[in-house]
Scaffold this motif. Sequence first.
Motif, PDB file in Angstrom:
ATOM      1  N   TYR A 214      12.358  -2.109   6.594  1.00 45.23           N
ATOM      2  CA  TYR A 214      12.836  -2.789   5.165  1.00 45.23           C
ATOM      3  C   TYR A 214      14.259  -3.180   5.071  1.00 45.23           C
ATOM      4  O   TYR A 214      15.208  -2.619   5.854  1.00 45.23           O
ATOM      5  CB  TYR A 214      12.355  -1.588   4.124  1.00 45.23           C
TER       6      TYR A 214
ATOM      7  N   VAL B  33      17.245  -3.620   2.847  1.00 44.09           N
ATOM      8  CA  VAL B  33      17.439  -2.819   1.521  1.00 44.09           C
ATOM      9  C   VAL B  33      19.136  -3.306   1.173  1.00 44.09           C
ATOM     10  O   VAL B  33      19.803  -2.891   1.792  1.00 44.09           O
ATOM     11  CB  VAL B  33      17.360  -1.437   1.418  1.00 44.09           C
TER      12      VAL B  33
ATOM     13  N   ASN C  10       8.719  -6.524   2.577  1.00 41.37           N
ATOM     14  CA  ASN C  10       9.495  -5.659   2.911  1.00 41.37           C
ATOM     15  C   ASN C  10      10.928  -5.592   2.873  1.00 41.37           C
ATOM     16  O   ASN C  10      11.855  -5.107   3.340  1.00 41.37           O
ATOM     17  CB  ASN C  10       9.414  -5.304   4.559  1.00 41.37           C
ATOM     18  N   ILE C  11      11.342  -6.526   1.503  1.00 41.48           N
ATOM     19  CA  ILE C  11      12.650  -7.028   1.269  1.00 41.48           C
ATOM     20  C   ILE C  11      12.956  -6.356  -0.060  1.00 41.48           C
ATOM     21  O   ILE C  11      12.174  -6.404  -0.883  1.00 41.48           O
ATOM     22  CB  ILE C  11      12.802  -8.176   1.155  1.00 41.48           C
ATOM     23  N   ILE C  12      13.989  -5.546  -0.200  1.00 37.64           N
ATOM     24  CA  ILE C  12      14.496  -5.096  -1.494  1.00 37.64           C
ATOM     25  C   ILE C  12      15.903  -5.352  -1.733  1.00 37.64           C
ATOM     26  O   ILE C  12      16.552  -5.356  -1.025  1.00 37.64           O
ATOM     27  CB  ILE C  12      14.327  -3.332  -1.387  1.00 37.64           C
ATOM     28  N   PHE C  13      15.974  -5.789  -3.042  1.00 40.99           N
ATOM     29  CA  PHE C  13      17.435  -6.158  -3.435  1.00 40.99           C
ATOM     30  C   PHE C  13      17.592  -5.085  -4.828  1.00 40.99           C
ATOM     31  O   PHE C  13      16.832  -5.296  -5.750  1.00 40.99           O
ATOM     32  CB  PHE C  13      17.513  -7.698  -4.237  1.00 40.99           C
ATOM     33  N   CYS C  14      18.560  -4.460  -4.679  1.00 45.45           N
ATOM     34  CA  CYS C  14      18.784  -3.388  -5.704  1.00 45.45           C
ATOM     35  C   CYS C  14      20.289  -3.125  -6.202  1.00 45.45           C
ATOM     36  O   CYS C  14      20.993  -4.156  -5.673  1.00 45.45           O
ATOM     37  CB  CYS C  14      18.394  -1.948  -5.265  1.00 45.45           C
ATOM     38  N   GLY C  15      20.671  -2.520  -7.046  1.00 45.96           N
ATOM     39  CA  GLY C  15      21.939  -2.107  -7.434  1.00 45.96           C
ATOM     40  C   GLY C  15      22.190  -0.819  -6.590  1.00 45.96           C
ATOM     41  O   GLY C  15      23.262  -1.371  -5.568  1.00 45.96           O
ATOM     42  N   ASN C  16      21.927   0.094  -7.000  1.00 46.32           N
ATOM     43  CA  ASN C  16      22.238   1.197  -5.951  1.00 46.32           C
ATOM     44  C   ASN C  16      21.290   1.533  -5.124  1.00 46.32           C
ATOM     45  O   ASN C  16      20.047   1.390  -5.584  1.00 46.32           O
ATOM     46  CB  ASN C  16      23.222   2.486  -6.631  1.00 46.32           C
TER      47      ASN C  16
ATOM     48  N   SER D 134      19.867   4.708  -4.533  1.00 46.89           N
ATOM     49  CA  SER D 134      19.682   6.291  -4.836  1.00 46.89           C
ATOM     50  C   SER D 134      17.933   6.375  -4.847  1.00 46.89           C
ATOM     51  O   SER D 134      17.864   7.594  -4.601  1.00 46.89           O
ATOM     52  CB  SER D 134      20.403   6.704  -5.952  1.00 46.89           C
ATOM     53  N   ILE D 135      17.383   5.300  -5.186  1.00 50.93           N
ATOM     54  CA  ILE D 135      15.724   5.620  -5.447  1.00 50.93           C
ATOM     55  C   ILE D 135      15.252   4.926  -4.163  1.00 50.93           C
ATOM     56  O   ILE D 135      13.920   5.096  -4.223  1.00 50.93           O
ATOM     57  CB  ILE D 135      15.349   5.120  -6.854  1.00 50.93           C
ATOM     58  N   ILE D 136      15.752   4.713  -3.205  1.00 56.53           N
ATOM     59  CA  ILE D 136      15.039   4.299  -1.965  1.00 56.53           C
ATOM     60  C   ILE D 136      14.655   5.446  -0.995  1.00 56.53           C
ATOM     61  O   ILE D 136      15.581   6.231  -0.653  1.00 56.53           O
ATOM     62  CB  ILE D 136      15.990   3.287  -1.066  1.00 56.53           C
ATOM     63  N   ASN D 137      13.449   5.348  -0.552  1.00 50.20           N
ATOM     64  CA  ASN D 137      12.808   6.530  -0.128  1.00 50.20           C
ATOM     65  C   ASN D 137      12.365   6.241   1.278  1.00 50.20           C
ATOM     66  O   ASN D 137      11.022   5.762   1.457  1.00 50.20           O
ATOM     67  CB  ASN D 137      11.928   7.235  -1.032  1.00 50.20           C
ATOM     68  N   THR D 138      13.044   6.239   2.494  1.00 52.87           N
ATOM     69  CA  THR D 138      12.458   5.733   3.792  1.00 52.87           C
ATOM     70  C   THR D 138      12.985   7.083   4.933  1.00 52.87           C
ATOM     71  O   THR D 138      13.625   8.107   4.207  1.00 52.87           O
ATOM     72  CB  THR D 138      13.242   4.535   4.076  1.00 52.87           C
TER      73      THR D 138
ATOM     74  N   LYS E 265      18.232  11.000   1.342  1.00 56.31           N
ATOM     75  CA  LYS E 265      17.589  12.390   1.962  1.00 56.31           C
ATOM     76  C   LYS E 265      16.925  12.263   3.276  1.00 56.31           C
ATOM     77  O   LYS E 265      16.987  13.472   3.824  1.00 56.31           O
ATOM     78  CB  LYS E 265      16.283  12.512   0.884  1.00 56.31           C
TER      79      LYS E 265
END
Lengths: 175, 175
Positions: A86, A88, A116-122, A124-128, A143
């Motif tokens: 992914y 991110v 498989n592309i994610i644009f985010c702010g922070n 912290s909620i990405i779980n890989t 984590k």
Amino acid sequence: MKKQSIAIDMDGVMADVEAHFINWYNKEYTENLSKEDIRGKSESKAFPVDGIIKKYANSARFFETAPVMDGAVEAIRRLQKNYEVYVVSAAMEFPISLTEKRNWLKANFPFISWKNIIFCGNKSIINTDFMIDDHPKNLDPFKGETLLFEAFHNLKVKNHSRAKNWKEVLDFFEI
Amino acid sequence: MKKQSIAIDMDGVMADVEAHFINWYNKEYTENLSKEDIRGKSESKAFPVDGIIKKYANSARFFETAPVMDGAVEAIRRLQKNYEVYVVSAAMEFPISLTEKRNWLKANFPFISWKNIIFCGNKSIINTDFMIDDHPKNLDPFKGETLLFEAFHNLKVKNHSRAKNWKEVLDFFEI
């Protein structure tokens, strides 16, 4: 068996924004900075003009024209064989970058699906299972297993596995 | 204590894209479809022109001009008091939507920080305590608690808690 997953950062990992900032800075201020000159410095010490990094990051065509990091294309292609990869990117701070980053990925990494592309702010909620990033602030709360990609601003960081370049990323994953 | 987190979908939950698709469709085909007419139908049965939904979703200004879902602004403001609220939108399929959705959020939900916005392809790596979405495909693999927001295309879905509107979302969270 389900593949393990890796979240890979764009700026400073897939895209050589360090070289790109230096180029734009040298051009605007008729300077002659090199990667060696800024090694070990913070962003604000490396580019001693108030807000200049944010200004470039908010400029049209900055992200779209960023050079690809040496070895990134081939390495990510190889990682994809064994891992769910992914992208991110903390793109949300710079709205202008959203479409540009999407276009840049399509042009330089056409083998990565939009799914498989994610644009985010922070992040912290990405779980890989793994995260590769040049910013410790993204890796610290993560984590899963972390890999810090070397950048001028993170030389002193000790609490994550490190990779100096994409060859060392592949070594880390034993590929 | 750390607040629990909620991932909230945009299209069909924060934005009334159902009404918006109907309006665009009625205008282009001089039809007179209403929400009642498409209730319980699939997208392709509701709008019987091949690829028309994707065409609108790929059109400039479609997402930017979508109406806000009734009650969403006030409800999300109230949820924020007790929860960490993230907006999670599967925007990546439609590159043109990225900047438009960012602008739409800024205009209609200015109290949501860019740090709490995520645009992705699929939502499988999103890790929050709750997810509100109108598409079961996003909720089915989710590990936290799910809430299906009612839409014309999901009336028969039984395996998630349901909310008909934003009032019922607040009821679900006992707010």
